[in-house]
Design a protein around this motif. Sequence first.
Motif, PDB file in Angstrom:
ATOM      1  N   ASP A   1      41.579  33.317  37.336  1.00  0.00           N
ATOM      2  CA  ASP A   1      40.935  34.639  37.249  1.00  0.00           C
ATOM      3  C   ASP A   1      40.955  35.262  38.908  1.00  0.00           C
ATOM      4  O   ASP A   1      40.970  36.556  38.854  1.00  0.00           O
ATOM      5  CB  ASP A   1      39.350  34.039  37.161  1.00  0.00           C
TER       6      ASP A   1
ATOM      7  N   GLU B   1      43.674  37.635  38.825  1.00  0.00           N
ATOM      8  CA  GLU B   1      43.392  39.003  38.164  1.00  0.00           C
ATOM      9  C   GLU B   1      42.330  39.728  39.326  1.00  0.00           C
ATOM     10  O   GLU B   1      42.629  41.010  39.598  1.00  0.00           O
ATOM     11  CB  GLU B   1      42.399  38.854  36.989  1.00  0.00           C
TER      12      GLU B   1
ATOM     13  N   LYS C   1      43.671  43.612  41.829  1.00  0.00           N
ATOM     14  CA  LYS C   1      42.843  44.828  41.603  1.00  0.00           C
ATOM     15  C   LYS C   1      42.462  45.342  43.381  1.00  0.00           C
ATOM     16  O   LYS C   1      42.236  46.384  43.582  1.00  0.00           O
ATOM     17  CB  LYS C   1      41.591  44.899  41.176  1.00  0.00           C
TER      18      LYS C   1
END
Length: 316
Positions: free
Chosen positions: A10, A13, A17
């Motif tokens: 995670d 991820e 961004k």
Amino acid sequence: MSISFDPASDLAEKMLKVNFVVMDVDGTITSSDDRTALAVSQILGRLKRANVRWSFATGRSIAGLYATVRNVLSLQKSRLAAPAICYNGAVVFVPGEPSILSTKTISRDDVRAILETGRRLQLPASVYTCASVLGVPMELVYTDVAERASELDINFMPFQYARDWSLVDLNNTVAVLLELPPGRPNVHLSEIRESLASSVRVTSSGGPFYEFTTCDTSKGLALEGMIGGIHSLGARYKAWSKFSNIAVETTMAIGDNLNDIDMIQAAGVGVAVSNSRDEVKEIADLVTTLPAGRGAVEALRLLLDVKKYRAPYERI
């Protein structure tokens, strides 16, 4: 040695961004090693080419920030490109010809209480004022130690001697430092807090200093305010519109000390360099294997690896 990292996690991820990086200075990117300064400068250049903006968050003054990161900025041949946080969040300023974006000042009564605490504990005081004169910062630092009147402070600013604090204009005070003299045992922060109103915040960013600001001043809150200020600038000035997609959740924050904790917690990705205090490591999403500037470079190289803007990890 490299950071142990699962590219399918995670955290990866979140890193994908990231489009804004904010870094503490002392203990996080600073180093007496010129090679490390060069590595930091080079990685900041790569961030820019990857459309990742960056800035600094420090307990130092505006003058102190520029003096401390001068080598990094000069090696990169580029000026600071985004607003920066100073005085642990009490001042946010826009670089170039520096102008003030926001300030939080300590009340006169609270300044007097801090100074009284310093006298009681026999800790020399430094009082920092930062006024916005037609939008341009005017910084002064006062000391109650006569022998320092001809010296520079830790931010390379000339001390103004305050023979009598009642004669000093304290209305624009953004920070107060109480200094622990060499050889003196530490005074626990809780002991200092007990003697002050709840409207005052005390923290430490390393070294022999206790740092005082208003209770609603922190790097984390300043980060949120700074991003809001950037968006306002983008709505008014075309040059700032390139920052319009920056958000707290797309920010990576890198730090090492107690005054960095809320900034690291607020950011989308929080990083502690390996020389960080245990309290900082406990709340970080990522802890580097290397200290200070080399650790910051390690984290930023990993960020670029995840975003696929450079070759696999190489030794620093």
